[in-house]
Design a protein around this motif. Structure first.
Motif, PDB file in Angstrom:
ATOM      1  N   ALA A 175       0.822  -1.216   0.000  1.00 20.77           N
ATOM      2  CA  ALA A 175       0.000   0.000   0.000  1.00 20.77           C
ATOM      3  C   ALA A 175       0.853   1.262   0.000  1.00 20.77           C
ATOM      4  N   ARG A 176       2.142   1.140   0.245  1.00 15.22           N
ATOM      5  CA  ARG A 176       3.020   2.309   0.271  1.00 15.22           C
ATOM      6  C   ARG A 176       3.303   2.790  -1.152  1.00 15.22           C
ATOM      7  N   PRO A 177       3.393   4.083  -1.346  1.00 10.96           N
ATOM      8  CA  PRO A 177       3.721   4.594  -2.682  1.00 10.96           C
ATOM      9  C   PRO A 177       5.199   4.399  -2.987  1.00 10.96           C
ATOM     10  N   GLY A 178       5.524   4.217  -4.265  1.00  9.85           N
ATOM     11  CA  GLY A 178       6.909   4.029  -4.669  1.00  9.85           C
ATOM     12  C   GLY A 178       7.441   5.217  -5.440  1.00  9.85           C
ATOM     13  N   TRP A 179       8.774   5.262  -5.594  1.00  8.95           N
ATOM     14  CA  TRP A 179       9.406   6.352  -6.342  1.00  8.95           C
ATOM     15  C   TRP A 179       9.051   6.233  -7.812  1.00  8.95           C
ATOM     16  N   GLN A 180       8.690   7.341  -8.441  1.00  5.37           N
ATOM     17  CA  GLN A 180       8.331   7.368  -9.851  1.00  5.37           C
ATOM     18  C   GLN A 180       9.563   7.734 -10.667  1.00  5.37           C
ATOM     19  N   ALA A 181      10.096   6.770 -11.374  1.00  5.48           N
ATOM     20  CA  ALA A 181      11.293   7.006 -12.179  1.00  5.48           C
ATOM     21  C   ALA A 181      10.931   7.837 -13.416  1.00  5.48           C
ATOM     22  N   PRO A 182      11.887   8.603 -13.947  1.00  6.42           N
ATOM     23  CA  PRO A 182      11.629   9.384 -15.156  1.00  6.42           C
ATOM     24  C   PRO A 182      11.725   8.565 -16.440  1.00  6.42           C
ATOM     25  N   VAL A 183      11.949   7.268 -16.311  1.00  5.77           N
ATOM     26  CA  VAL A 183      12.005   6.362 -17.467  1.00  5.77           C
ATOM     27  C   VAL A 183      11.045   5.204 -17.210  1.00  5.77           C
ATOM     28  N   PRO A 184      10.620   4.491 -18.265  1.00  7.00           N
ATOM     29  CA  PRO A 184       9.715   3.357 -18.062  1.00  7.00           C
ATOM     30  C   PRO A 184      10.362   2.262 -17.212  1.00  7.00           C
ATOM     31  N   VAL A 185       9.563   1.656 -16.354  1.00  8.34           N
ATOM     32  CA  VAL A 185      10.000   0.547 -15.513  1.00  8.34           C
ATOM     33  C   VAL A 185       9.119  -0.653 -15.841  1.00  8.34           C
ATOM     34  N   ILE A 186       9.732  -1.717 -16.352  1.00  4.79           N
ATOM     35  CA  ILE A 186       8.999  -2.936 -16.710  1.00  4.79           C
ATOM     36  C   ILE A 186       9.364  -4.008 -15.708  1.00  4.79           C
ATOM     37  N   CYS A 187       8.357  -4.539 -15.015  1.00 11.32           N
ATOM     38  CA  CYS A 187       8.580  -5.544 -13.967  1.00 11.32           C
ATOM     39  C   CYS A 187       8.167  -6.925 -14.446  1.00 11.32           C
ATOM     40  N   CYS A 188       9.109  -7.845 -14.445  1.00 17.60           N
ATOM     41  CA  CYS A 188       8.839  -9.251 -14.744  1.00 17.60           C
ATOM     42  C   CYS A 188       8.691  -9.964 -13.408  1.00 17.60           C
ATOM     43  N   GLY A 189       7.475 -10.005 -12.882  1.00 19.60           N
ATOM     44  CA  GLY A 189       7.243 -10.505 -11.543  1.00 19.60           C
ATOM     45  C   GLY A 189       6.508 -11.829 -11.533  1.00 19.60           C
ATOM     46  N   GLY A 190       6.108 -12.242 -10.343  1.00 18.67           N
ATOM     47  CA  GLY A 190       5.387 -13.499 -10.187  1.00 18.67           C
ATOM     48  C   GLY A 190       4.665 -13.518  -8.860  1.00 18.67           C
ATOM     49  N   ALA A 191       3.747 -14.448  -8.731  1.00 24.88           N
ATOM     50  CA  ALA A 191       3.010 -14.591  -7.479  1.00 24.88           C
ATOM     51  C   ALA A 191       3.648 -15.615  -6.566  1.00 24.88           C
ATOM     52  N   THR A 192       4.490 -16.495  -7.112  1.00 26.90           N
ATOM     53  CA  THR A 192       5.069 -17.576  -6.322  1.00 26.90           C
ATOM     54  C   THR A 192       6.532 -17.326  -6.000  1.00 26.90           C
ATOM     55  N   ALA A 193       6.980 -17.935  -4.903  1.00 31.63           N
ATOM     56  CA  ALA A 193       8.405 -17.965  -4.601  1.00 31.63           C
ATOM     57  C   ALA A 193       9.066 -18.983  -5.519  1.00 31.63           C
ATOM     58  N   GLY A 194      10.286 -18.707  -5.918  1.00 32.07           N
ATOM     59  CA  GLY A 194      10.977 -19.659  -6.779  1.00 32.07           C
ATOM     60  C   GLY A 194      10.845 -19.295  -8.243  1.00 32.07           C
ATOM     61  N   GLY A 195      11.478 -20.099  -9.081  1.00 31.19           N
ATOM     62  CA  GLY A 195      11.560 -19.788 -10.505  1.00 31.19           C
ATOM     63  C   GLY A 195      10.273 -20.017 -11.258  1.00 31.19           C
ATOM     64  N   ALA A 196       9.934 -19.054 -12.107  1.00 32.17           N
ATOM     65  CA  ALA A 196       8.809 -19.207 -13.022  1.00 32.17           C
ATOM     66  C   ALA A 196       9.219 -18.800 -14.429  1.00 32.17           C
ATOM     67  N   GLY A 197      10.496 -18.457 -14.605  1.00 34.75           N
ATOM     68  CA  GLY A 197      10.966 -17.981 -15.894  1.00 34.75           C
ATOM     69  C   GLY A 197      11.134 -16.479 -15.950  1.00 34.75           C
ATOM     70  N   LYS A 198      11.164 -15.823 -14.783  1.00 31.90           N
ATOM     71  CA  LYS A 198      11.227 -14.362 -14.751  1.00 31.90           C
ATOM     72  C   LYS A 198      12.522 -13.825 -15.366  1.00 31.90           C
ATOM     73  N   THR A 199      13.645 -14.479 -15.080  1.00 27.63           N
ATOM     74  CA  THR A 199      14.916 -13.984 -15.612  1.00 27.63           C
ATOM     75  C   THR A 199      14.965 -14.123 -17.125  1.00 27.63           C
ATOM     76  N   THR A 200      14.487 -15.249 -17.651  1.00 26.23           N
ATOM     77  CA  THR A 200      14.455 -15.437 -19.097  1.00 26.23           C
ATOM     78  C   THR A 200      13.540 -14.421 -19.755  1.00 26.23           C
TER      79      THR A 200
END
Length: 324
Positions: free
Chosen positions: A34-59
């Protein structure tokens, strides 16, 4: 860490017994997000997941970073550096930093573009921008609120899905699927949906599909006897990739995700390969964790992401980069 077996199975008493702790964990995550985050002046693309462990995020992050670079925009990678001792913020220098310092994923990403390790994602993003980043690609970080995201992708391993559907420690979820998906612009399903994961996503969330395919190194192993070892979240996927590429898998050995190989491990693994008359093979992610004196004795098979419809990810990136 090796995930408990019950995380991947529906039913059982363990998730029920752990559900009160899981509820506390989920509530803490919700408060943090719920906390606000810093707004970067460039696009930020997040490759995230709901689970702990590998889902292919790095690839996925590597694929997206390459696509952004191909447009002429300097992409920088940002991650926590799981498994490493450095908290950052620091720019990864492969010649100076080893996996014990920055983690294995950071070394893979740093081979493609400038990469920053930072437990405080906002602090890392600020240094990336100062260092010339025209876009920031986050490997993981969907549950980190310190940096506002322009585009968030929910990465799903088709073979594992959302495990037993429970939150840590009752299951592998960092938060409920609904909570994670609500902050995402699209889901990325890697591999066939073997668990019905798509059925629990909110209606209207776009789903992009792709598969992990072996790199060009696989051609040299077709028809060869191999001894495969790895310390990744889904060893079965790596072993199947070798079989699908035509290698004869004479033996396998799996370790916990991010396992820190030492000289004793490698001597034992190479002896086992020799007894089998097989070529020792591992993943690129594991290879960077092998002691340097053994690296030239182990073959590597890399993986890349092949999209069913590349135009879908390009359209999402178009919109994200236009917001700059």
């Amino acid at each position: 860490m090796r995930a408990p077996d019950f995380w991947g199975r529906r039913g059982g008493i363990a998730p029920l017994l752990l559900s009160p702790v899981a509820a506390i964990y989920a509530a803490a995550t919700a408060r943090r997000m719920a906390r606000p985050g810093w707004q970067a002046p460039v696009p930020v693309i997040c490759c995230g997941g709901a689970t702990a462990g590998g889902a292919g995020k790095t690839t996925l992050a590597m694929d997206i970073g390459s696509r952004i670079q191909a447009r002429g925009t300097p992409a920088h990678f940002l991650l926590r550096g799981y498994g490493g001792s450095v908290k950052g913020p620091v720019q990864v220098e492969p010649g100076r930093h080893g996996s014990e310092a920055v983690g294995d994923e950071a070394l893979l990403l740093a081979a493609l573009a400038p990469t920053w390790v930072s437990a405080d994602r906002a602090a890392g993003a600020q240094l990336a921008v100062a260092g010339g980043a025209g876009a920031i690609v986050m490997d993981d970080g969907l549950q980190n609120p310190t940096l506002a995201k322009t585009l968030s992708l929910l990465t799903i391993d088709g073979g594992y899905g959302f495990g037993n559907g429970h939150v840590i420690p009752a299951g592998p979820l960092r938060e409920s699927v609904a909570a994670a998906a609500a902050r995402c612009d699209a889901a990325v399903l890697i591999g066939p949906d073997e668990t019905g994961a798509l059925d629990v996503l909110p209606q209207g969330l776009p789903v992009l599909r792709g598969d992990l395919v072996s790199g060009p190194e696989m051609a040299d192993l077709a028809g060869e006897n191999v001894f495969a070892f790895c310390g990744i979240a889904s060893p079965r996927k790596f072993f199947n990739t070798l079989r699908q590429g035509g290698a004869v898998v004479a033996g396998t050995e799996s370790f916990a995700d991010h396992y820190p190989f030492d000289a004793g491990d490698l001597k034992a693994l190479l002896d086992q390969a020799e007894r089998l008359g097989a070529i020792p093979v591992t993943t690129r992610k594991d290879w960077v964790r092998i002691p340097p004196e053994f690296q030239n004795r182990v073959r590597v098979v890399s993986v890349t992401l092949r999209w069913d419809d590349p135009a879908q990810i390009e359209a999402l990136l178009d919109r994200a980069l236009e917001k700059a």
